[in-house]
Scaffold this motif. Structure first.
Motif, PDB file in Angstrom:
ATOM      1  N   THR A  45       0.834  -1.208   0.000  1.00 51.38           N
ATOM      2  CA  THR A  45       0.000   0.000   0.000  1.00 51.38           C
ATOM      3  C   THR A  45       0.872   1.263   0.000  1.00 51.38           C
ATOM      4  OG1 THR A  45      -0.204  -0.170   2.400  1.00 51.38           O
ATOM      5  CG2 THR A  45      -1.995  -1.085   1.120  1.00 51.38           C
ATOM      6  N   LYS A  46       2.036   1.161   0.637  1.00 47.94           N
ATOM      7  CA  LYS A  46       2.938   2.323   0.655  1.00 47.94           C
ATOM      8  C   LYS A  46       3.448   2.625  -0.766  1.00 47.94           C
ATOM      9  CE  LYS A  46       7.036   3.893   3.024  1.00 47.94           C
ATOM     10  NZ  LYS A  46       8.255   3.398   3.584  1.00 47.94           N
ATOM     11  N   VAL A  47       3.879   1.584  -1.455  1.00 48.78           N
ATOM     12  CA  VAL A  47       4.398   1.794  -2.818  1.00 48.78           C
ATOM     13  C   VAL A  47       3.279   2.327  -3.730  1.00 48.78           C
ATOM     14  CG1 VAL A  47       5.389   0.647  -4.852  1.00 48.78           C
ATOM     15  CG2 VAL A  47       6.184   0.012  -2.567  1.00 48.78           C
ATOM     16  N   SER A  48       2.091   1.714  -3.633  1.00 42.44           N
ATOM     17  CA  SER A  48       0.973   2.158  -4.482  1.00 42.44           C
ATOM     18  C   SER A  48       0.609   3.601  -4.156  1.00 42.44           C
ATOM     19  CB  SER A  48      -0.254   1.272  -4.272  1.00 42.44           C
ATOM     20  OG  SER A  48       0.069  -0.052  -4.587  1.00 42.44           O
ATOM     21  N   GLY A  49       0.612   3.924  -2.844  1.00 46.01           N
ATOM     22  CA  GLY A  49       0.277   5.287  -2.422  1.00 46.01           C
ATOM     23  C   GLY A  49       1.265   6.288  -3.003  1.00 46.01           C
ATOM     24  N   LYS A  50       2.535   5.892  -3.028  1.00 43.58           N
ATOM     25  CA  LYS A  50       3.574   6.791  -3.551  1.00 43.58           C
ATOM     26  C   LYS A  50       3.328   7.090  -5.038  1.00 43.58           C
ATOM     27  CE  LYS A  50       7.910   5.422  -4.432  1.00 43.58           C
ATOM     28  NZ  LYS A  50       9.239   4.901  -4.137  1.00 43.58           N
ATOM     29  N   TYR A  51       3.036   6.034  -5.815  1.00 44.95           N
ATOM     30  CA  TYR A  51       2.826   6.247  -7.255  1.00 44.95           C
ATOM     31  C   TYR A  51       1.515   6.985  -7.532  1.00 44.95           C
ATOM     32  CZ  TYR A  51       7.091   4.048  -8.590  1.00 44.95           C
ATOM     33  OH  TYR A  51       8.427   3.797  -8.751  1.00 44.95           O
ATOM     34  N   LEU A  52       0.524   6.750  -6.696  1.00 46.30           N
ATOM     35  CA  LEU A  52      -0.734   7.474  -6.865  1.00 46.30           C
ATOM     36  C   LEU A  52      -0.520   8.966  -6.606  1.00 46.30           C
ATOM     37  CD1 LEU A  52      -3.726   7.230  -7.545  1.00 46.30           C
ATOM     38  CD2 LEU A  52      -4.185   6.944  -5.123  1.00 46.30           C
ATOM     39  N   ARG A  53       0.286   9.265  -5.583  1.00 54.02           N
ATOM     40  CA  ARG A  53       0.581  10.682  -5.284  1.00 54.02           C
ATOM     41  C   ARG A  53       1.298  11.336  -6.464  1.00 54.02           C
ATOM     42  NH1 ARG A  53       1.663   9.082  -0.413  1.00 54.02           N
ATOM     43  NH2 ARG A  53       3.902   8.945  -0.704  1.00 54.02           N
ATOM     44  N   GLY A 116       0.547  -4.916 -11.571  1.00 54.49           N
ATOM     45  CA  GLY A 116       1.805  -4.174 -11.713  1.00 54.49           C
ATOM     46  C   GLY A 116       2.473  -3.947 -10.365  1.00 54.49           C
ATOM     47  N   SER A 117       2.116  -4.762  -9.360  1.00 55.26           N
ATOM     48  CA  SER A 117       2.625  -4.514  -7.997  1.00 55.26           C
ATOM     49  C   SER A 117       4.056  -5.024  -7.809  1.00 55.26           C
ATOM     50  CB  SER A 117       1.700  -5.216  -6.992  1.00 55.26           C
ATOM     51  OG  SER A 117       2.327  -5.261  -5.731  1.00 55.26           O
ATOM     52  N   TYR A 118       4.939  -4.116  -7.369  1.00 54.05           N
ATOM     53  CA  TYR A 118       6.332  -4.501  -7.112  1.00 54.05           C
ATOM     54  C   TYR A 118       6.410  -5.437  -5.901  1.00 54.05           C
ATOM     55  CZ  TYR A 118       7.383  -0.355  -9.995  1.00 54.05           C
ATOM     56  OH  TYR A 118       7.450   0.564 -11.006  1.00 54.05           O
ATOM     57  N   THR A 119       5.563  -5.178  -4.914  1.00 54.50           N
ATOM     58  CA  THR A 119       5.617  -5.957  -3.667  1.00 54.50           C
ATOM     59  C   THR A 119       5.131  -7.392  -3.922  1.00 54.50           C
ATOM     60  OG1 THR A 119       4.899  -3.869  -2.705  1.00 54.50           O
ATOM     61  CG2 THR A 119       5.128  -5.723  -1.201  1.00 54.50           C
ATOM     62  N   ALA A 120       4.054  -7.518  -4.691  1.00 53.69           N
ATOM     63  CA  ALA A 120       3.554  -8.863  -5.018  1.00 53.69           C
ATOM     64  C   ALA A 120       4.544  -9.592  -5.928  1.00 53.69           C
ATOM     65  CB  ALA A 120       2.186  -8.753  -5.687  1.00 53.69           C
ATOM     66  N   ILE A 310       3.962   2.497 -13.045  1.00 54.14           N
ATOM     67  CA  ILE A 310       3.794   3.545 -14.048  1.00 54.14           C
ATOM     68  C   ILE A 310       5.054   4.402 -14.159  1.00 54.14           C
ATOM     69  CG2 ILE A 310       1.254   3.641 -13.987  1.00 54.14           C
ATOM     70  CD1 ILE A 310       1.592   6.046 -12.028  1.00 54.14           C
ATOM     71  N   LYS A 311       6.197   3.784 -13.825  1.00 54.60           N
ATOM     72  CA  LYS A 311       7.430   4.578 -13.835  1.00 54.60           C
ATOM     73  C   LYS A 311       7.760   5.087 -15.249  1.00 54.60           C
ATOM     74  CE  LYS A 311      10.028   0.250 -13.675  1.00 54.60           C
ATOM     75  NZ  LYS A 311      10.859  -0.614 -12.851  1.00 54.60           N
ATOM     76  N   ILE A 312       7.489   4.293 -16.287  1.00 58.21           N
ATOM     77  CA  ILE A 312       7.854   4.720 -17.655  1.00 58.21           C
ATOM     78  C   ILE A 312       7.033   5.949 -18.078  1.00 58.21           C
ATOM     79  CG2 ILE A 312       7.962   4.013 -20.099  1.00 58.21           C
ATOM     80  CD1 ILE A 312       9.854   2.182 -18.778  1.00 58.21           C
ATOM     81  N   PRO A 313       5.680   5.909 -18.024  1.00 56.96           N
ATOM     82  CA  PRO A 313       4.953   7.127 -18.411  1.00 56.96           C
ATOM     83  C   PRO A 313       5.300   8.328 -17.546  1.00 56.96           C
ATOM     84  CG  PRO A 313       3.447   5.462 -17.507  1.00 56.96           C
ATOM     85  CD  PRO A 313       4.761   4.797 -17.752  1.00 56.96           C
ATOM     86  N   LEU A 314       5.511   8.103 -16.246  1.00 61.52           N
ATOM     87  CA  LEU A 314       5.879   9.229 -15.381  1.00 61.52           C
ATOM     88  C   LEU A 314       7.220   9.816 -15.816  1.00 61.52           C
ATOM     89  CD1 LEU A 314       4.864   8.042 -11.791  1.00 61.52           C
ATOM     90  CD2 LEU A 314       3.981  10.064 -12.969  1.00 61.52           C
ATOM     91  N   LEU A 315       8.184   8.934 -16.105  1.00 56.05           N
ATOM     92  CA  LEU A 315       9.502   9.424 -16.518  1.00 56.05           C
ATOM     93  C   LEU A 315       9.412  10.217 -17.815  1.00 56.05           C
ATOM     94  CD1 LEU A 315      11.834   6.382 -15.679  1.00 56.05           C
ATOM     95  CD2 LEU A 315      11.898   8.656 -14.640  1.00 56.05           C
ATOM     96  N   ILE A 316       8.589   9.751 -18.746  1.00 57.15           N
ATOM     97  CA  ILE A 316       8.440  10.458 -20.033  1.00 57.15           C
ATOM     98  C   ILE A 316       7.938  11.882 -19.774  1.00 57.15           C
ATOM     99  CG2 ILE A 316       7.106  10.562 -22.191  1.00 57.15           C
ATOM    100  CD1 ILE A 316       7.147   7.446 -22.174  1.00 57.15           C
TER     101      ILE A 316
END
Ligand code: SF4
Ligand code: SF4
Length: 459
Positions: A45-53, A116-120, A310-316
């Motif tokens: 939930t922490k990782v998902s929360g970070k990307y949602l923010r 797409g969960s890194y933790t899972a 969603i690191k790729i679209p965010l990075l773009i």
């Protein structure tokens, strides 16, 4: 350490030790599992929360995006179930090639469970071979942890057999939950293959009917085709707004909208998209743009990009590009084409669905893929794309196979392509940032006059 292995071990221990020693061990193990699960939930939930923010803080999000952000928050940060009536059954799907209309026609709710969960992924890494793709690892990780309501509440899982990873995943899921393997055609131009797919869909019907006890009728199916049709209509309007230069909406936000489609009833999703389209119409009228005139217009294609990865679209978009096209199967591909019904019989509806869910699909899992290249060129022309980011998830061979052909074809049009390989973790972010930033700089340096003319590409 895998929970699945633990579970199996404790069952075996219980059989070998009827006097109860193992029973205590099982209780102990259960407490350990609980702690492991809590740690997992906290981290996921922490990782998902970070990307949602990061998604929400990316400037320019239309106000009408809020309901889509909320869905992603509910599912991944709050770990809630999808919004539905208590008695509504969930049918999990694992690809855009599962007709949602059949699921709606039995009164169930389709939920796309590709993850797409890194933790899972980190949990799944222990359960499947090292070279399997991260998407499969993340799914198996969630399955093993038994904490995600959207997986736990699933009455049936439908897994299209598209690639080796999906095939083996279907086998593993079958051992744990009711799972139907849907055989999809390997060749769209082969009529025998297509006929087999029609029969496959017929065989899926009793499996779905057993989930809810509701029979699929002609009226029910026609109604769900209409319902999806409205979503496709709103999607086509949204696509038109996405073509605007300068951009009216950021591509990362558009991706969030498409990810939310996986977890929302289609009628609700279409209604929210209708409101978003109205806001984009106002933005167009008021000349309220989210990109500058000469900002490099980028398209992404390749392996699926699924929240929170969603690191790729965010990075773009954080390094100066504007993401105007998303050809991945989490993008418009899932609802781009409407179902065309020619024959108004029940069989006619079934055949129309079989066509709709395979023929326009540009996934490289098919043997014949000229259409994929054609579609990508068409999107480049329509969205005035200046560069393509080709995303390959580690272990996803089908997309990797196609890369060279695409690079050659786009080279003829003077469209630069960069291949970026990634995994479900944050270790590769800096390396990806450097490559994507350099790619965007390269496009900026190209003379704008060299931008391909729409007419040339269409030839
Ligand atoms: S990449 Fe292809 S096979 Fe995989 S989920 Fe998407 S459409 Fe299906
Ligand atoms: S198509 Fe690629 S991403 Fe999808 S399941 Fe197969 S290997 Fe994984």
């Amino acid at each position: 350490m895998s929970l699945i292995k633990n579970k199996r071990n404790s069952q075996e221990d219980n059989q070998a030790d009827p006097n109860g020693v193992a029973e205590n061990k099982t209780k102990e193990l259960t407490a350990m599992e609980q702690r492991q699960r809590q740690r997992f939930i906290d981290k996921a939930t922490k990782v998902s929360g970070k990307y949602l923010r990061r998604l929400e803080e990316l400037p320019g999000a239309p106000a009408a995006m809020q309901p889509f952000f909320k869905v992603l928050r509910d599912i991944y940060v709050e770990m809630k179930n999808v919004e539905k009536a208590a008695e509504t059954k969930i049918v999990g799907t694992y690809c855009v090639m599962v007709p949602h209309e059949l699921i709606y026609a039995v009164g169930a709710q389709p939920v796309k469970l590709c993850s797409g969960s890194y933790t899972a992924f980190a949990i799944g890494d222990d359960l499947v071979p090292r070279d399997a793709c991260p998407l499969i690892k993340a799914v198996m990780g969630f399955q093993a942890m038994e904490v995600m309501p959207i997986y736990e509440d699933c009455a049936l899982m439908v897994v299209p057999i598209t690639c080796d990873c999906k095939k083996k995943m279907a086998g593993m899921l079958k051992e744990m939950v009711p799972t139907y393997s849907l055989h999809v055609p390997t060749s769209k131009s082969d009529d025998t293959d297509m006929e087999q797919y029609v029969q496959e869909l017929y065989q899926l019907i009793p499996e779905l009917e057993a989930v809810t006890g509701q029979t699929i009728t002609y009226q029910g199916l026609a109604k769900s085709i209409d319902q999806m049709g409205f979503a496709q209509y709103e999607m086509s309007k949204f696509n038109d707004y996405k073509k605007h230069v300068p951009a009216l909406i950021k591509g990362t936000h558009a991706m969030a909208l498409m990810n939310a489609f996986s977890y929302m009833p289609v009628a609700q999703w279409s209604q929210q998209l209708h409101l978003l389209n109205r806001e984009l119409a106002r933005r167009k009228k008021d000349r309220q743009f989210v990109s500058k005139d000469k900002q490099p217009r980028i398209m992404v294609t390749g392996s699926p990009i699924i929240f929170p990865n969603i690191k790729i679209p965010l990075l773009i978009e954080e390094t100066g590009g504007i993401l105007v096209g998303d050809e991945t199967c989490m993008g418009e591909r899932s609802i781009y084409d409407p179902t065309v019904v020619v024959d108004q019989s029940f069989d006619g509806l079934m055949r129309s669905l079989a066509n709709r869910y395979t023929r326009p699909c540009t996934c490289p899992t098919f043997v014949d893929n000229d259409q994929r290249i054609y579609r990508i060129k068409q999107m480049i022309a329509d969205h005035q794309v200046q560069g393509v980011v080709y995303h390959v998830l580690r272990g996803c061979l089908v997309y990797d196979f196609e890369y060279q052909t695409l690079e050659d074809e786009l080279g003829k049009l003077g469209i630069p392509v960069v291949r970026v390989e990634s995994d479900y973790n944050e270790e590769d972010i800096e390396q990806l940032r450097i490559r994507i930033e350099a790619f965007i700089e390269l496009i900026k340096l190209k003379d704008l006059a060299a931008r391909p003319k729409k007419a040339e590409i269409a030839d």
